[in-house]
Design a protein around this motif. Sequence first.
Motif, short mmCIF file in Angstrom:
data_model
loop_
_atom_site.label_atom_id
_atom_site.label_comp_id
_atom_site.label_asym_id
_atom_site.label_seq_id
_atom_site.Cartn_x
_atom_site.Cartn_y
_atom_site.Cartn_z
N GLN A 66 -105.92 68.12 37.68
CA GLN A 66 -104.54 67.88 38.10
C GLN A 66 -103.48 68.26 36.83
O GLN A 66 -102.40 68.69 37.00
CB GLN A 66 -104.38 66.25 38.21
CG GLN A 66 -104.94 65.70 39.71
CD GLN A 66 -105.09 64.30 39.41
OE1 GLN A 66 -105.22 63.60 38.42
NE2 GLN A 66 -105.17 63.77 40.78
N TYR A 80 -96.17 66.98 43.86
CA TYR A 80 -97.68 67.32 44.18
C TYR A 80 -98.13 66.01 44.79
O TYR A 80 -97.85 64.96 44.50
CB TYR A 80 -98.30 67.17 42.75
CG TYR A 80 -99.70 67.20 42.68
CD1 TYR A 80 -100.76 68.22 43.06
CD2 TYR A 80 -100.37 66.03 42.40
CE1 TYR A 80 -101.95 67.83 43.15
CE2 TYR A 80 -101.71 65.78 42.32
CZ TYR A 80 -102.66 66.69 42.98
OH TYR A 80 -103.92 66.51 42.77
N GLU A 81 -98.87 66.36 45.88
CA GLU A 81 -99.64 65.31 46.83
C GLU A 81 -101.27 65.61 46.83
O GLU A 81 -101.28 66.89 47.41
CB GLU A 81 -98.96 65.03 47.92
CG GLU A 81 -99.57 64.25 48.84
CD GLU A 81 -98.78 63.88 50.28
OE1 GLU A 81 -99.57 63.47 50.91
OE2 GLU A 81 -97.67 64.58 50.51
N GLU A 82 -101.96 64.92 46.50
CA GLU A 82 -103.50 65.35 46.73
C GLU A 82 -103.87 65.00 48.02
O GLU A 82 -103.33 63.54 48.50
CB GLU A 82 -104.39 64.75 45.48
CG GLU A 82 -104.47 63.15 45.62
CD GLU A 82 -105.44 62.84 44.66
OE1 GLU A 82 -106.37 62.05 45.20
OE2 GLU A 82 -105.23 63.07 43.36
N TRP A 85 -110.52 65.85 47.93
CA TRP A 85 -111.28 66.39 46.99
C TRP A 85 -112.66 66.60 47.74
O TRP A 85 -113.24 65.99 48.34
CB TRP A 85 -111.57 65.35 46.05
CG TRP A 85 -110.57 65.11 45.26
CD1 TRP A 85 -109.23 64.15 45.24
CD2 TRP A 85 -110.09 66.01 44.01
NE1 TRP A 85 -108.48 64.39 44.15
CE2 TRP A 85 -108.89 65.50 43.39
CE3 TRP A 85 -110.53 67.00 43.24
CZ2 TRP A 85 -108.18 65.95 42.35
CZ3 TRP A 85 -110.06 67.26 42.10
CH2 TRP A 85 -108.83 66.94 41.59
N HIS A 99 -110.33 71.33 45.81
CA HIS A 99 -109.14 70.49 45.99
C HIS A 99 -108.29 71.06 46.92
O HIS A 99 -107.79 72.15 46.73
CB HIS A 99 -108.61 70.09 44.53
CG HIS A 99 -107.69 69.24 44.33
ND1 HIS A 99 -107.53 68.25 45.31
CD2 HIS A 99 -106.55 69.13 43.80
CE1 HIS A 99 -106.51 67.44 44.96
NE2 HIS A 99 -105.65 68.12 44.08
N LYS A 100 -107.94 70.26 48.01
CA LYS A 100 -106.63 70.44 48.83
C LYS A 100 -105.65 69.51 48.30
O LYS A 100 -105.67 68.38 48.35
CB LYS A 100 -107.28 70.32 50.27
CG LYS A 100 -106.17 70.66 51.17
CD LYS A 100 -106.86 70.54 52.66
CE LYS A 100 -106.13 71.34 53.58
NZ LYS A 100 -106.82 71.33 55.12
N TYR A 101 -104.22 70.13 48.07
CA TYR A 101 -103.31 69.55 47.80
C TYR A 101 -102.03 70.29 48.45
O TYR A 101 -102.09 71.48 48.84
CB TYR A 101 -103.15 69.26 46.31
CG TYR A 101 -103.37 70.79 45.72
CD1 TYR A 101 -102.06 71.47 45.12
CD2 TYR A 101 -104.58 71.29 45.41
CE1 TYR A 101 -102.06 72.49 44.66
CE2 TYR A 101 -104.71 72.60 44.85
CZ TYR A 101 -103.38 73.12 44.39
OH TYR A 101 -103.33 74.43 43.65
N TRP A 103 -98.09 71.17 47.16
CA TRP A 103 -97.26 71.23 46.17
C TRP A 103 -95.96 71.84 46.25
O TRP A 103 -95.80 72.94 47.12
CB TRP A 103 -97.95 71.49 44.86
CG TRP A 103 -98.17 72.97 44.71
CD1 TRP A 103 -98.50 73.86 46.01
CD2 TRP A 103 -98.44 73.70 43.52
NE1 TRP A 103 -98.62 75.31 45.45
CE2 TRP A 103 -98.61 75.40 43.85
CE3 TRP A 103 -98.40 73.72 41.98
CZ2 TRP A 103 -99.04 76.31 43.25
CZ3 TRP A 103 -98.50 74.60 41.38
CH2 TRP A 103 -99.05 76.00 41.82
N THR A 111 -99.24 74.10 51.01
CA THR A 111 -100.54 73.69 50.97
C THR A 111 -101.62 74.46 50.53
O THR A 111 -101.85 75.59 50.93
CB THR A 111 -100.96 73.25 52.70
OG1 THR A 111 -99.95 72.16 53.05
CG2 THR A 111 -102.22 72.50 52.48
#
Length: 145
Positions: A66, A80-82, A85, A99-101, A103, A111
């Motif tokens: 992060q 940012y949004e997680e 994992w 890690h998929k997130y 931003w 994504t």
Amino acid sequence: MIDLCAAFRSTKNDCPDCNKSVIGLVLIGATIALFFIVLFDLFWTDSLAYKREKLELERQIKFQVQLYIKRKALDDWNRYEELEWGELQKVKGGYCVRHKYVWYYLGIYETRNDLFILNKKLRIVGVENYDMLNSLSNSMEFSIN
């Protein structure tokens, strides 16, 4: 004087063989209890310590990932949004985690699904697009001659 306890006494307790069997049962019960205490101490407490260490390692690695994303996302860290994992994996020389997130980067919501590679000191040494790596590994054909 009347002995009130005499009515509750058993003549079997006066028998030496009965006393030996009671002592034997007590010893067997104590041995079984000790056996289970030792098993609990060996396996359960070690597994709890292992789980605590693993959770702490995962927490530290997530923090590093992060922090890496935060440094890359110059626009707005609050965007940012997680999402997800992957499982932490130990590899030669360190660790890796997917890690998929989502931003916000350079005016666009994106994504990402990245594979973060960390050394033993938990410093990120590489970031790869996980979807691309996955599609490449699925399209490769291997043959053994």
